[in-house]
Design a protein around this motif. Structure first.
Motif, PDB file in Angstrom:
ATOM      1  N   GLU A  47      34.982  27.453  35.563  1.00 49.30           N
ATOM      2  CA  GLU A  47      35.685  28.747  35.552  1.00 49.30           C
ATOM      3  C   GLU A  47      34.724  29.886  35.263  1.00 49.30           C
ATOM      4  OE1 GLU A  47      37.233  32.156  33.297  1.00 49.30           O
ATOM      5  OE2 GLU A  47      36.107  30.436  32.481  1.00 49.30           O
ATOM      6  N   ASN A  48      33.721  29.638  34.397  1.00 49.74           N
ATOM      7  CA  ASN A  48      32.787  30.693  34.022  1.00 49.74           C
ATOM      8  C   ASN A  48      31.953  31.157  35.207  1.00 49.74           C
ATOM      9  OD1 ASN A  48      29.768  31.205  32.448  1.00 49.74           O
ATOM     10  ND2 ASN A  48      31.583  32.332  31.778  1.00 49.74           N
ATOM     11  N   ASN A  49      31.673  30.271  36.144  1.00 50.04           N
ATOM     12  CA  ASN A  49      30.945  30.662  37.350  1.00 50.04           C
ATOM     13  C   ASN A  49      31.876  31.260  38.400  1.00 50.04           C
ATOM     14  OD1 ASN A  49      29.116  28.805  35.897  1.00 50.04           O
ATOM     15  ND2 ASN A  49      27.817  29.103  37.677  1.00 50.04           N
ATOM     16  N   LEU A  50      33.074  30.723  38.507  1.00 47.94           N
ATOM     17  CA  LEU A  50      34.012  31.226  39.508  1.00 47.94           C
ATOM     18  C   LEU A  50      34.512  32.628  39.181  1.00 47.94           C
ATOM     19  CD1 LEU A  50      36.004  27.933  40.150  1.00 47.94           C
ATOM     20  CD2 LEU A  50      34.297  28.983  41.642  1.00 47.94           C
ATOM     21  N   GLN A  51      34.496  33.013  37.900  1.00 49.32           N
ATOM     22  CA  GLN A  51      34.936  34.363  37.553  1.00 49.32           C
ATOM     23  C   GLN A  51      33.959  35.421  38.062  1.00 49.32           C
ATOM     24  OE1 GLN A  51      33.343  36.495  35.178  1.00 49.32           O
ATOM     25  NE2 GLN A  51      31.719  35.011  34.746  1.00 49.32           N
ATOM     26  N   LEU A  52      32.759  35.013  38.456  1.00 54.13           N
ATOM     27  CA  LEU A  52      31.786  35.963  38.998  1.00 54.13           C
ATOM     28  C   LEU A  52      32.265  36.611  40.293  1.00 54.13           C
ATOM     29  CD1 LEU A  52      28.504  33.886  38.497  1.00 54.13           C
ATOM     30  CD2 LEU A  52      29.227  35.872  37.164  1.00 54.13           C
ATOM     31  N   TYR A  53      33.324  36.056  40.889  1.00 57.12           N
ATOM     32  CA  TYR A  53      33.826  36.584  42.165  1.00 57.12           C
ATOM     33  C   TYR A  53      35.304  36.971  42.087  1.00 57.12           C
ATOM     34  CZ  TYR A  53      29.322  34.928  43.525  1.00 57.12           C
ATOM     35  OH  TYR A  53      27.968  34.753  43.577  1.00 57.12           O
ATOM     36  N   TYR A  54      35.799  37.128  40.891  1.00 61.59           N
ATOM     37  CA  TYR A  54      37.187  37.593  40.689  1.00 61.59           C
ATOM     38  C   TYR A  54      37.220  39.106  40.883  1.00 61.59           C
ATOM     39  CZ  TYR A  54      41.639  38.336  38.174  1.00 61.59           C
ATOM     40  OH  TYR A  54      42.909  38.711  37.805  1.00 61.59           O
ATOM     41  N   GLY A  55      38.045  39.564  41.811  1.00 66.16           N
ATOM     42  CA  GLY A  55      38.046  40.964  42.214  1.00 66.16           C
ATOM     43  C   GLY A  55      38.120  41.979  41.087  1.00 66.16           C
ATOM     44  N   PRO A  56      39.061  41.842  40.137  1.00 62.59           N
ATOM     45  CA  PRO A  56      39.158  42.824  39.051  1.00 62.59           C
ATOM     46  C   PRO A  56      37.915  42.905  38.163  1.00 62.59           C
ATOM     47  CG  PRO A  56      41.214  41.617  39.257  1.00 62.59           C
ATOM     48  CD  PRO A  56      40.224  40.934  40.159  1.00 62.59           C
ATOM     49  N   TYR A  57      37.005  41.947  38.266  1.00 64.61           N
ATOM     50  CA  TYR A  57      35.788  41.990  37.448  1.00 64.61           C
ATOM     51  C   TYR A  57      34.623  42.655  38.179  1.00 64.61           C
ATOM     52  CZ  TYR A  57      38.028  38.499  34.386  1.00 64.61           C
ATOM     53  OH  TYR A  57      38.872  37.835  33.531  1.00 64.61           O
ATOM     54  N   GLU A  58      34.900  43.422  39.238  1.00 58.67           N
ATOM     55  CA  GLU A  58      33.829  44.061  39.996  1.00 58.67           C
ATOM     56  C   GLU A  58      32.962  44.928  39.080  1.00 58.67           C
ATOM     57  OE1 GLU A  58      35.042  47.331  42.696  1.00 58.67           O
ATOM     58  OE2 GLU A  58      37.055  47.040  41.872  1.00 58.67           O
ATOM     59  N   SER A  59      31.768  45.276  39.555  1.00 58.01           N
ATOM     60  CA  SER A  59      30.823  46.055  38.753  1.00 58.01           C
ATOM     61  C   SER A  59      31.515  47.281  38.152  1.00 58.01           C
ATOM     62  CB  SER A  59      29.659  46.518  39.623  1.00 58.01           C
ATOM     63  OG  SER A  59      28.875  45.426  40.030  1.00 58.01           O
ATOM     64  N   PRO A  60      31.199  47.575  36.861  1.00 58.59           N
ATOM     65  CA  PRO A  60      30.134  47.005  36.046  1.00 58.59           C
ATOM     66  C   PRO A  60      30.498  45.706  35.338  1.00 58.59           C
ATOM     67  CG  PRO A  60      31.208  48.744  34.826  1.00 58.59           C
ATOM     68  CD  PRO A  60      31.859  48.717  36.185  1.00 58.59           C
ATOM     69  N   GLY A  61      31.574  45.054  35.757  1.00 60.57           N
ATOM     70  CA  GLY A  61      31.913  43.759  35.201  1.00 60.57           C
ATOM     71  C   GLY A  61      31.020  42.677  35.771  1.00 60.57           C
ATOM     72  N   SER A  62      31.413  41.434  35.591  1.00 57.55           N
ATOM     73  CA  SER A  62      30.543  40.316  35.958  1.00 57.55           C
ATOM     74  C   SER A  62      30.472  40.072  37.460  1.00 57.55           C
ATOM     75  CB  SER A  62      31.017  39.041  35.257  1.00 57.55           C
ATOM     76  OG  SER A  62      32.367  38.759  35.602  1.00 57.55           O
TER      77      SER A  62
END
Length: 614
Positions: A513-528
């Motif tokens: 999950e920690n790697n897959l969250q790198l592509y979760y839309g709401p976490y776009e830059s400046p998020g992960s």
């Protein structure tokens, strides 16, 4: 035959001394006869921030873990990884099918002495400090750098963030005293956290440095300077802003008031022979001072280790041939003769080249844009990169999930059915044609305009770029490399200004999950999500994943998410490194890992060893 070199002047000392002459900064004092000092290198320009809610990289985690503490920590010697209480009296109790978490703090945890407290004396940590520290993630002053860690996690926290953000937009003050429905203080030592839904990763997050506990008095007194004047509860402390020389080094000192704490007794069978159990039950920390040296270029770091003025190091890429037999993958005889110890640490590692999906040229979700990105990946020779840069000790694989985690393709060549990992130049040309490029008689794309490629400045980055350019040239792909220091790389990607960039992600905890969250839309830059990837199907699957119980159904779910990413190609990858550590014989109790960094309190050093350089 020994491979020693003349002892160079310790880098941290001479740089800081030079700055002292120019700026009045204090140089670190030489160790007194009865003082223990350990010298630790970091192959980077160093952290960009010492405030846990603004830090996000492994470099910040390393240093912040010496002076800040979290509710939980990893068992130092135990594998597979396991959590234990750090500032808690016991592990949290979990009720209501995983939604309600109850915590009780130890009664002997005190903040460092600092002039933000009455009389300069650090006070006891209380439950309100935990709630305050976590609320800081919702404060727009800190640009929501780590909001992705708590987004939709705690009952009422998103609503609190939105309400407080609206107040700030109106020119009013952020209200840290306003309640959050799912954060409840029972008394000074006890509090409850109610989650929006059961979450498999919450316990692991409680050991991440971004969840460190800070005193409100320090943040309010020091303001913007808090990033240089940390006040925590950890075994080490920063005495003044002068202890951090940006880009050069950081000195932390033993906390004289640290509570009673001991070297762990739980261990693995092999730790006995390695001498890692001899200190079991002894009071920690062992050393009086840690000197972190920052090395954007690996050559000076390597020379200082060889000259005995660094206590351990990782082996730079250029030195692998010098130290390790390519055939046996063991340390060469001349290094063994110096009683230097080698540790190979397989990393939960995701090395990749990423695209900005908002970029007008390489971004987007149309078939021609996907084809362009797949062409990049197919033109990269990941096996050559492994041999040339990592001595054949890394592992190339498909997708974003490293070996050892659920969802990693565990077949012989670590590929999936829809693999687009290169090198396959014929397929790369096919994808370039789909992207609208004409392929000339020489097999190269015609009129391919170079794409800006951002990467951290280092000798190793130079070698990576040279290899990439050679691979890409086979099919006519061109890049324009832009070398920047690591903080600048983070800034450029946070502002969505890099069309293509080089990153490495070390999993924060052992869950895909920690790697897959790198592509979760709401976490776009400046998020992960620095790729700024957005796919509604993927986002829904990620939200479902967070609450799924470990088991076959969850594994299939993870694999489907992995394959969606490979199809859309927001990145090229991947590679997992085995980090190789070399440790001098005067260092004790060192079991390297890069999953957590709370182990510095366990390290010891024999200052009287005849070969230790000053």
């Amino acid at each position: 035959m020994s491979t020693r070199t003349p002892t160079p002047t310790p880098r941290l000392a001479w740089i800081t001394t030079a700055l002292a002459l120019l700026t009045g900064l204090a140089a670190p004092a030489l160790a007194s006869p009865d003082e223990k000092v350990i010298r630790i290198p970091m192959s980077t320009a160093g952290p960009g921030d010492l405030d846990p809610v603004q830090g996000s990289t492994t470099y910040e985690s390393r240093v912040c873990s010496t002076f800040y503490e979290t509710l939980l920590e990893y068992e130092y010697l135990v594998r597979p990884f396991k959590l234990r209480p750090l500032v808690l009296e016991e592990m949290p109790t979990v009720e209501q099918d995983g939604k309600l978490w109850k915590f009780k703090l130890r009664d002997d945890v005190y903040f460092h002495d600092a002039d933000c407290f009455p009389g300069g004396k650090g006070r006891k940590m209380v439950a309100a400090d935990v709630i305050y520290s976590w609320k800081r993630m919702a404060d727009p002053e800190y640009t929501y750098e780590n909001w992705w860690l708590v987004d939709k996690l705690i009952l009422g926290f998103n609503e609190y963030k939105d309400a407080q953000g609206a107040l700030v937009d109106e020119g009013k003050a952020f209200d840290y005293d306003a309640p959050v429905e799912g954060m409840r203080i029972i008394n000074d030592r006890e509090f409850e956290i109610e989650l929006t839904e059961a979450n498999q990763q919450f316990a692991w997050k409680l050991a991440m440095f971004q969840f460190s506990i800070v005193p409100r008095e320090a943040v309010e007194k020091y303001g913007a300077k808090f990033t240089r004047r940390p006040v925590g509860t950890g075994p080490f402390l920063v005495k003044s802003e002068k202890d951090w020389v940006v880009g050069s080094g950081l000195v932390v000192y033993r906390n004289p008031n640290y509570r009673e704490a001991f070297y762990p007794t739980e261990h693995m069978p092999e730790d006995v022979e390695a001498g890692l159990t001899e200190a079991a039950g002894q009071q920690i920390p062992f050393v009086d001072r840690i000197e972190f040296g920052f090395y954007p270029e690996a050559q000076p770091m390597w020379l200082e280790f060889k000259g005995n003025t660094l206590d351990y190091t990782t082996i730079p890429q250029f030195a692998l041939e010098e130290t390790i037999s390519r055939r046996t993958k063991k340390l060469k005889r001349e290094w063994r003769s110096r009683n230097i110890h080698m540790d190979k640490v397989p990393l939960l590692d995701f090395i990749f080249r990423s695209f900005n999906m908002d970029d007008e040229r390489v971004g987007g979700y149309t078939e021609d844009r996907k084809a362009l990105r797949r062409a990049f990946n197919l033109a990269m020779d990941w096996d050559e990169m492994n041999e040339a840069l990592y001595h054949g000790m890394a592992l190339a694989y498909d997708g974003p999930i490293p070996p050892g985690l659920d969802g990693h393709p565990n077949n012989e060549d670590h590929r999936v059915a829809n693999s687009t990992r290169g090198a396959d130049y014929d397929k790369a040309r096919e994808e370039l044609r789909k992207a609208g490029y004409e392929i000339g008689p020489d097999g190269k794309a015609i009129d391919f305009e170079p794409i800006r490629f951002y990467t951290a400045r280092s000798q190793e980055s130079n070698r990576v770029v040279e290899l990439l350019q050679r691979n890409f040239d086979v099919v006519g792909i061109k890049i324009n490399p832009v070398y920047v220091d690591f903080p600048t790389l983070m800034d450029v990607t946070n502002r969505k200004k890099a069309p293509m960039f080089s990153f490495a992600w070390g999993s924060d905890y052992p869950d895909a999950e920690n790697n897959l969250q790198l592509y979760y839309g709401p976490y776009e830059s400046p998020g992960s999500n620095h790729s700024n990837y957005k796919n509604s199907e993927y986002d829904l699957m990620y939200e479902q994943l967070r609450t799924m119980a470990i088991g076959p159904e969850r594994t299939v779910h993870i694999e489907k998410m992995r394959d969606i990413l490979i199809e859309d190609a927001p990145f090229c990858g991947s590679l997992a490194r085995t980090r190789v550590y070399l440790t001098h014989p005067w260092v004790k109790n060192f079991k390297p890992t890069e999953t957590f960094f709370t182990y510095f309190k366990y390290l010891d050093v024999d200052m009287d060893h005849e070969d230790r350089g000053e």
